[in-house]
Scaffold this motif. Structure first.
Motif, short mmCIF file in Angstrom:
data_model
loop_
_atom_site.label_atom_id
_atom_site.label_comp_id
_atom_site.label_asym_id
_atom_site.label_seq_id
_atom_site.Cartn_x
_atom_site.Cartn_y
_atom_site.Cartn_z
N SER A 23 0.83 -1.21 0.00
CA SER A 23 0.00 0.00 0.00
C SER A 23 0.87 1.26 0.00
N ASP A 24 2.01 1.26 0.70
CA ASP A 24 2.90 2.42 0.70
C ASP A 24 3.48 2.67 -0.69
N VAL A 25 3.87 1.61 -1.36
CA VAL A 25 4.40 1.76 -2.73
C VAL A 25 3.31 2.30 -3.64
N PHE A 26 2.11 1.79 -3.54
CA PHE A 26 0.99 2.24 -4.37
C PHE A 26 0.70 3.72 -4.14
N ILE A 27 0.62 4.13 -2.89
CA ILE A 27 0.37 5.54 -2.57
C ILE A 27 1.52 6.42 -3.04
N GLY A 28 2.75 5.95 -2.90
CA GLY A 28 3.92 6.72 -3.35
C GLY A 28 3.91 6.95 -4.84
N VAL A 29 3.56 5.93 -5.61
CA VAL A 29 3.52 6.07 -7.07
C VAL A 29 2.44 7.07 -7.47
N ILE A 30 1.28 6.98 -6.86
CA ILE A 30 0.20 7.93 -7.16
C ILE A 30 0.62 9.35 -6.82
N PHE A 31 1.22 9.54 -5.65
CA PHE A 31 1.68 10.86 -5.24
C PHE A 31 2.73 11.41 -6.20
N TYR A 32 3.67 10.58 -6.61
CA TYR A 32 4.73 11.01 -7.53
C TYR A 32 4.15 11.46 -8.87
N LYS A 33 3.24 10.68 -9.43
CA LYS A 33 2.65 11.04 -10.72
C LYS A 33 1.86 12.34 -10.63
N LYS A 34 1.12 12.52 -9.55
CA LYS A 34 0.32 13.74 -9.38
C LYS A 34 1.23 14.95 -9.20
N ALA A 35 2.27 14.81 -8.39
CA ALA A 35 3.20 15.93 -8.18
C ALA A 35 3.91 16.29 -9.48
N ARG A 36 4.27 15.30 -10.26
CA ARG A 36 4.95 15.56 -11.53
C ARG A 36 4.03 16.30 -12.49
N SER A 37 2.79 15.87 -12.60
CA SER A 37 1.87 16.54 -13.52
C SER A 37 1.56 17.97 -13.06
N LEU A 38 1.47 18.18 -11.75
CA LEU A 38 1.25 19.54 -11.24
C LEU A 38 2.45 20.43 -11.51
N LEU A 39 3.65 19.88 -11.41
CA LEU A 39 4.86 20.65 -11.68
C LEU A 39 4.92 21.07 -13.15
N VAL A 40 4.61 20.16 -14.05
CA VAL A 40 4.60 20.50 -15.47
C VAL A 40 3.54 21.54 -15.77
N GLU A 41 2.38 21.39 -15.16
CA GLU A 41 1.30 22.37 -15.35
C GLU A 41 1.72 23.75 -14.86
N GLN A 42 2.40 23.81 -13.73
CA GLN A 42 2.87 25.08 -13.19
C GLN A 42 3.93 25.69 -14.09
N MET A 43 4.82 24.88 -14.64
CA MET A 43 5.85 25.40 -15.55
C MET A 43 5.22 25.97 -16.82
N LEU A 44 4.21 25.31 -17.34
CA LEU A 44 3.53 25.82 -18.53
C LEU A 44 2.81 27.13 -18.23
N GLU A 45 2.21 27.23 -17.05
CA GLU A 45 1.54 28.47 -16.65
C GLU A 45 2.56 29.61 -16.52
N ASN A 46 3.73 29.30 -15.95
CA ASN A 46 4.78 30.31 -15.83
C ASN A 46 5.27 30.76 -17.21
N THR A 47 5.34 29.82 -18.14
CA THR A 47 5.74 30.16 -19.51
C THR A 47 4.73 31.12 -20.14
N LYS A 48 3.46 30.86 -19.94
CA LYS A 48 2.43 31.76 -20.48
C LYS A 48 2.54 33.15 -19.84
N ASN A 49 2.79 33.19 -18.54
CA ASN A 49 2.93 34.48 -17.86
C ASN A 49 4.14 35.25 -18.36
N MET A 50 5.25 34.56 -18.61
CA MET A 50 6.44 35.22 -19.14
C MET A 50 6.18 35.77 -20.54
N ALA A 51 5.50 34.98 -21.36
CA ALA A 51 5.18 35.44 -22.71
C ALA A 51 4.28 36.68 -22.66
N ALA A 52 3.33 36.67 -21.74
CA ALA A 52 2.45 37.84 -21.60
C ALA A 52 3.23 39.06 -21.14
#
Length: 104
Positions: A23-52
């Motif tokens: 269960s710890d491994v399962f929760i860790g994998v889910i947390f890692y994938k979610k954190a990674r997708s949020l990080l990429v989303e934040q980087m793309l948002e920052n890119t849009k803000n810089m372009a603006a």
């Protein structure tokens, strides 16, 4: 030869330990994938803000003059090109950084 049996308490302990580990491994994998997708989303948002921000720093009147083909205002075209080069450099660096991540 005597066969040693594993006690019931040891069996239960091993079973509970295995379930906790899975269960710890399962929760860790889910947390890692979610954190990674949020990080990429934040980087793309920052890119849009810089372009603006870069887009807002270009004077609209100078851009219209350069767009219409006013060749006598070379310094205005140079300013626009400088801002465009900055935006291109920022965009290139961010696309390299974002390209390392794949959003699933």
């Amino acid at each position: 030869m005597r066969v040693r049996r594993i006690s019931m308490a040891t069996r239960i302990f091993l079973l509970v330990s295995a379930l906790l580990l899975v269960s710890d491994v399962f929760i860790g994998v889910i947390f890692y994938k979610k954190a990674r997708s949020l990080l990429v989303e934040q980087m793309l948002e920052n890119t849009k803000n810089m372009a603006a921000t870069v887009g807002a720093s270009i004077d609209g009147k100078d851009f219209e003059k350069a767009k219409k083909g006013d060749t006598e205002s070379a310094e205005n075209i140079g300013d626009i090109n400088t801002e465009a080069e900055k935006a291109t450099c920022i965009s290139d660096e961010l696309s390299k950084a974002v390209g390392k991540f794949k959003v699933n």
